[in-house]
Every structure is written in structure tokens, then in C-alpha cells.
Scaffold this motif. Structure first.
Motif, mmCIF file in Angstrom:
data_model
loop_
_atom_site.group_PDB
_atom_site.id
_atom_site.type_symbol
_atom_site.label_atom_id
_atom_site.label_comp_id
_atom_site.label_asym_id
_atom_site.label_seq_id
_atom_site.Cartn_x
_atom_site.Cartn_y
_atom_site.Cartn_z
ATOM 1 N N ALA A 406 0.859 -1.149 0.042
ATOM 2 C CA ALA A 406 -0.044 0.073 0.043
ATOM 3 C C ALA A 406 0.697 1.351 -0.043
ATOM 4 O O ALA A 406 0.641 2.089 -0.649
ATOM 5 C CB ALA A 406 -0.858 0.021 1.127
ATOM 6 N N ARG A 407 1.945 1.251 0.724
ATOM 7 C CA ARG A 407 2.875 2.459 0.587
ATOM 8 C C ARG A 407 3.591 2.521 -0.779
ATOM 9 O O ARG A 407 3.744 3.694 -0.992
ATOM 10 C CB ARG A 407 4.088 2.172 1.678
ATOM 11 N N LYS A 408 3.889 1.404 -1.180
ATOM 12 C CA LYS A 408 4.417 1.387 -2.523
ATOM 13 C C LYS A 408 3.738 2.015 -3.480
ATOM 14 O O LYS A 408 4.070 2.652 -4.297
ATOM 15 C CB LYS A 408 5.048 0.196 -2.782
ATOM 16 N N GLY A 409 2.447 1.655 -3.341
ATOM 17 C CA GLY A 409 1.421 2.018 -4.534
ATOM 18 C C GLY A 409 0.556 3.268 -4.063
ATOM 19 O O GLY A 409 -0.406 3.815 -4.859
ATOM 20 N N GLY A 410 0.808 3.924 -2.947
ATOM 21 C CA GLY A 410 0.259 5.135 -2.272
ATOM 22 C C GLY A 410 -1.232 5.055 -2.447
ATOM 23 O O GLY A 410 -1.867 5.751 -2.515
ATOM 24 N N ASP A 411 -1.579 3.741 -1.751
ATOM 25 C CA ASP A 411 -3.032 3.410 -1.455
ATOM 26 C C ASP A 411 -3.335 4.102 -0.115
ATOM 27 O O ASP A 411 -3.382 3.255 1.018
ATOM 28 C CB ASP A 411 -3.328 1.818 -1.401
ATOM 29 N N LYS A 413 -6.292 4.771 1.095
ATOM 30 C CA LYS A 413 -7.579 3.898 1.871
ATOM 31 C C LYS A 413 -6.854 2.671 2.553
ATOM 32 O O LYS A 413 -7.369 2.347 3.620
ATOM 33 C CB LYS A 413 -8.419 3.561 0.708
ATOM 34 N N GLU A 414 -6.192 1.755 1.716
ATOM 35 C CA GLU A 414 -5.699 0.757 2.602
ATOM 36 C C GLU A 414 -4.758 0.816 3.727
ATOM 37 O O GLU A 414 -4.756 0.324 4.781
ATOM 38 C CB GLU A 414 -4.964 -0.168 1.506
ATOM 39 N N LEU A 415 -4.014 1.909 3.828
ATOM 40 C CA LEU A 415 -3.104 2.478 4.908
ATOM 41 C C LEU A 415 -3.864 2.620 5.924
ATOM 42 O O LEU A 415 -3.669 2.434 7.281
ATOM 43 C CB LEU A 415 -2.160 3.499 4.353
ATOM 44 N N ALA A 416 -5.146 3.325 5.454
ATOM 45 C CA ALA A 416 -5.847 3.927 6.780
ATOM 46 C C ALA A 416 -6.721 2.576 7.635
ATOM 47 O O ALA A 416 -6.727 2.929 8.749
ATOM 48 C CB ALA A 416 -7.075 4.898 6.323
ATOM 49 N N ARG A 417 -6.961 1.698 6.550
ATOM 50 C CA ARG A 417 -7.796 0.396 7.182
ATOM 51 C C ARG A 417 -6.729 -0.238 8.181
ATOM 52 O O ARG A 417 -7.109 -0.737 9.345
ATOM 53 C CB ARG A 417 -7.973 -0.422 6.047
ATOM 54 N N ILE A 418 -5.459 -0.331 7.519
ATOM 55 C CA ILE A 418 -4.211 -1.199 8.415
ATOM 56 C C ILE A 418 -4.202 -0.299 9.723
ATOM 57 O O ILE A 418 -3.781 -0.940 10.764
ATOM 58 C CB ILE A 418 -3.083 -1.097 7.477
ATOM 59 N N LYS A 419 -3.959 0.909 9.769
ATOM 60 C CA LYS A 419 -3.875 1.775 10.841
ATOM 61 C C LYS A 419 -4.970 1.799 11.813
ATOM 62 O O LYS A 419 -4.666 1.399 13.129
ATOM 63 C CB LYS A 419 -3.574 3.218 10.579
#
Length: 458
Positions: A406-411, A413-419
Motif C-alpha cells: 500500500a505504501r509503494k502504491g500510495g493506497d 485507503k488501505e493504509l488507513a484501514r491497516i492503521k
């Protein structure tokens, strides 16, 4: 000085001529027959050994695997061995000499074919004994169905005799491998049928791992395959060929009985309907009685889960391990079968994954309803409780991989979900013991509900 020459007395000849060895013994020890037995033994042992993790530890699985492999691999090999032996006189150009022998055609046939059949069955019996001995240290319940062993040996003898008849009739060197291929197809094709005809092939007895045959099932299968073989032998070699009608009639009657009875030839093993339980833990842990030796190991694997639930209310009464769906006050124990998945030779090979799946069976993850599964908040709470009850390194590695991607792709939304997932787990972990017990008590009161609004906030 006179010397006296001593003459050694000439040996006296016995009035009785030396007895020659019986042709059957000669064929049994000094022919192709022992090599046929070695081939069957090697083939079945390699095939069984390659799947040992899937049967070693269960009498039913062992005999089911042995039965199917002896039919699907041993049967064609026995037919090919019999066919090769049957064409021996033609290859040696001694067929005319054999025709002038004092013994009748049937006696000559049996002298040449029975040693191969005996060695083929000996190869099977040796494999069966080895497989049962290999299972014995790990099987905690049940018993082997010994009546199936003579039936399987008789099947291999029947295929050997039929192959010998084909070898006598077909003057073609590639006949043995072609016959083996045809036998394989003939055994495999009926298994794709849905009617009772499928049970005419021994390969169709895959339910043997879960069921027990009725007492007459091995006898009926022996009459079916053996009757056909005896009919073929008599039709080829007997002086009165009409005698083949009697075994043919017996084979036909047995085939009709097998086909019409179908699945009713197998009855449920009573052990599969019972379970043994460890009541010292809460929820209680129950395993199927067929695998009762695994109960201490399953209890140890789930001890962390049950330990974290100490003092929590609204829990299921037990983990159950019976066929069918669990009752409302029960949770499904992660499956112990098929062998080789979680259990190999009486040991749990992945206790952490097993414990995580048991935790998931307790939480709302196991509720099969679309509303709760699609609600992001409720789904997060279910996953958080599961991960807290049983941390899973594999799942943690997957989350880390997802975060990197997600960090590599700049996602974002996914980063927010993981957080949010990490924050929820940290919140549950940081609660006081009493506060967490109260919160979990409220949570487990909602695990059977499909309404996401009833799931407590975390």
C-alpha cells in the motif's frame, strides 16, 4: 613286501528312481512368479509411502488407501503379470510340446498361473501388514477391518488368472501393457457413475475411511470378481466348458446384489458419532472419538485461547467435533481431517494456525451473514478479537506485506484501514483485565447476531 590294494565298493543303486520336484514347486520358486510378487510389493509400497501423511494414524484411512491402490495399481499389474506368464510357451515355441503333456489343459493352466497369483497376493499381503504396522503406533481408536484383506487378495488373484487366459489367447508381445491399461480404465470408469453400478469396481470404496462394510460385502465382491475369473479359466481350459456357467451365475448374482444395494453396503462407524471432551477448560474441548488420542494435544494448542477467556461470560459451552453443524451453544472445532492437513502421525503440525482458526470459530467471523461481514466496523471488531485471542505470525506477515504494498502504491485507503486495525488491537490489549472481561462478555453476546449495530465499539 606284498601290498594289498583296497577297492572301494561300488555304490549300490537304489531300486527306486529319484523323485523329481513337483512342477508347481518349480514354477513357484524358479520362474517369473517371484518377480511379479516383487513388482506388486514395490509398486504398492512406494504408492502407500508417498501418501503416508494422509493415512498413518487412522485405521479407516489406511485401509481405504490400501484398498484403492491395490485395486487401481495392483489390479492392472496383476493382469499384466498373468498375461506375460500366459504367453510364455508361445515365446519359447513350446506350445506344441505342452499340448502333448500327460496332464490335462486345466492342470497345466493351474500349474503355470497359480504361482504368479500366489506371489502377487503375497506382495499385497506384505504391503498390507507393513501399512497396518505403520499405523498401529498412531491410531488411538477403532480397529482394522480384517475381512477386507482376503477380499483384496482374491481380487488380485482373479485379475492374474484372467490375465493368464488373455496371454494364452492373444499372440501379441505388447499384450501385457495394453491389458494393464484396459484394466485400469475398466476399474476407474465405474467410479464416475452415480448409480449402484459404481460399486462393482473395488476402487469405488472410498467411503471405507468413514464407514464400515456390512459383513457380507467382502464376500459379495469376492464372488463377483472371483466368479468371473473362474468362469474365464473353465471356459478356456476345462474339458467340459459348460461348467463355466456355474461360477458365471454366481458372479452375476453377486454383481446384482452389489449394484442394487449400493451405498447401503456401508454403515456409519459408531465412533464417528461420539466425541471425548476435556472439561477442565472453558469452553470445553471435544474431539471426535475416532481421534481421542489427539485430545491432550488439541487442548494444549488451545490453552492460550481458553486462558485469555477466563472469567468471560456468554461463551459457547464447548468446541464440538461431530458431523453436521454445531448447536447454538457450541463452536465448531477446526477440522482434524483429512489427515496430512493439520495432523500428521498423531501430531498437530501447525498449532498456531489451528488455535487461530479455533478463535475465529468463537467470534463473529464465523457468522455467515452478509450484513455483518460487509460492515467495516463490525468486521474490524471480529478480526481484532480473533487476533487478540490467538496471535498468528502468518497473518501478521500478511498484514506487513499489505502495508508495504500500500505504501509503494500510495493506497491511502488501505493504509488507513491497516492503521485502524492496529489501533483497535492496541486498544483491546491495553484494557485492564476486568475491563476487557466486561467488554468481551458484551461482545460474545452478539456473535450470533447478523445486526452489525449490536457489535460493541472498540
Amino acid at each position: 613286501m606284498n601290498t594289498t590294494t583296497l577297492k572301494r565298493p561300488s555304490p549300490t543303486r537304489s531300486p527306486f528312481p529319484a523323485r523329481a520336484g513337483h512342477p508347481l514347486c518349480t514354477e513357484l520358486l524358479h520362474s517369473f512368479a517371484p518377480w511379479a510378487g516383487v513388482a506388486v510389493l514395490f509398486t504398492l509400497m512406494v504408492a502407500m509411502g508417498s501418501k503416508s501423511a494422509q493415512w498413518q494414524g487412522s485405521w479407516g484411512e489406511t485401509q481405504s488407501e490400501l484398498h484403492i491402490l491395490s485395486a487401481l495399481l495392483g489390479g492392472p499389474l496383476a493382469a499384466a503379470a498373468g498375461c506375460w506368464q500366459g504367453g510364455r510357451e508361445r515365446r519359447r515355441h513350446t506350445a506344441e510340446l505342452r499340448a502333448t503333456a500327460a496332464r490335462g489343459p486345466l492342470a497345466q493352466f493351474l500349474v503355470a498361473s497359480l504361482p504368479v497369483a500366489a506371489w502377487v497376493s503375497a506382495g499385497y499381503v506384505s504391503t498390507a501388514v507393513g501399512a497396518l504396522l505403520a499405523t498401529w503406533p498412531y491410531a488411538s481408536a477403532g480397529r482394522p477391518v480384517l475381512s477386507a484383506l482376503p477380499a483384496d487378495a482374491a481380487f488380485l488373484v482373479a485379475f492374474t488368472l484372467v490375465g493368464h487366459v488373455v496371454g494364452r489367447l492373444v499372440a501379441w508381445r505388447p499384450a501385457p501393457p495394453v491389458l494393464a491399461g484396459c484394466a485400469y480404465v475398466a476399474l476407474a470408469v465405474p467410479t464416475y457413475q452415480t448409480s449402484g453400478v459404481r460399486h462393482l469396481s473395488p476402487v469405488a470404496a472410498e467411503s471405507m475411511s468413514l464407514s464400515l462394510p456390512v459383513w457380507w460385502q467382502p464376500l459379495a465382491m469376492t464372488a463377483w470378481t472371483g466368479g468371473l475369473a473362474v468362469a474365464a479359466v473353465l471356459a478356456y481350459a476345462a474339458r467340459r466348458r459348460y461348467t463355466a456357467l456355474l461360477p458365471l451365475a454366481a458372479a452375476t448374482a453377486a454383481a446384482m446384489l452389489v449394484a442394487q444395494t449400493g451405498d447401503a453396503m456401508w454403515r456409519d462407524d459408531p465412533l464417528f458419532e461420539r466425541q471425548v471432551c476435556d472439561t477442565s477448560l472453558r469452553p470445553n474441548i471435544c474431539v471426535n472419538a475416532m481421534y481421542r488420542g489427539l485430545l491432550p494435544k488439541v487442548s494444549a494448542a488451545l490453552s492460550d485461547v481458553t486462558g485469555r477467556l477466563e472469567g468471560v461470560e456468554n461463551l459457547p459451552v464447548r468446541f464440538e467435533d461431530l458431523p453436521g453443524e454445531p448447536k447454538p451453544d457450541e463452536a465448531q472445532l477446526p477440522i482434524l481431517t483429512p489427515l496430512g492437513w493439520y495432523v500428521v502421525r498423531g501430531e498437530l503440525i501447525n498449532p498456531q494456525q489451528y488455535a487461530w482458526e479455533a478463535a475465529a470459530a468463537l467470534t463473529g467471523i464465523s457468522v455467515q451473514c452478509e450484513a455483518r461481514g460487509n460492515d467495516e466496523r463490525a468486521h474490524r471488531v471480529d478480526n481484532t478479537v480473533t487476533d487478540w485471542l490467538s496471535p498468528n505470525p502468518v497473518r501478521e506477515d500478511m498484514d506487513e506485506h499489505s502495508e508495504r504494498q500500500a505504501r509503494k502504491g500510495g493506497d491511502e485507503k488501505e493504509l488507513a484501514r491497516i492503521k485502524a486495525d492496529k489501533k483497535a488491537l492496541a486498544h483491546l490489549t491495553s484494557m485492564s483485565d476486568e475491563g476487557r472481561r466486561d467488554w468481551l462478555t458484551g461482545y460474545f453476546a452478539t456473535v450470533d447476531s447478523c445486526d452489525p449495530s449490536k457489535v460493541p465499539t472498540l
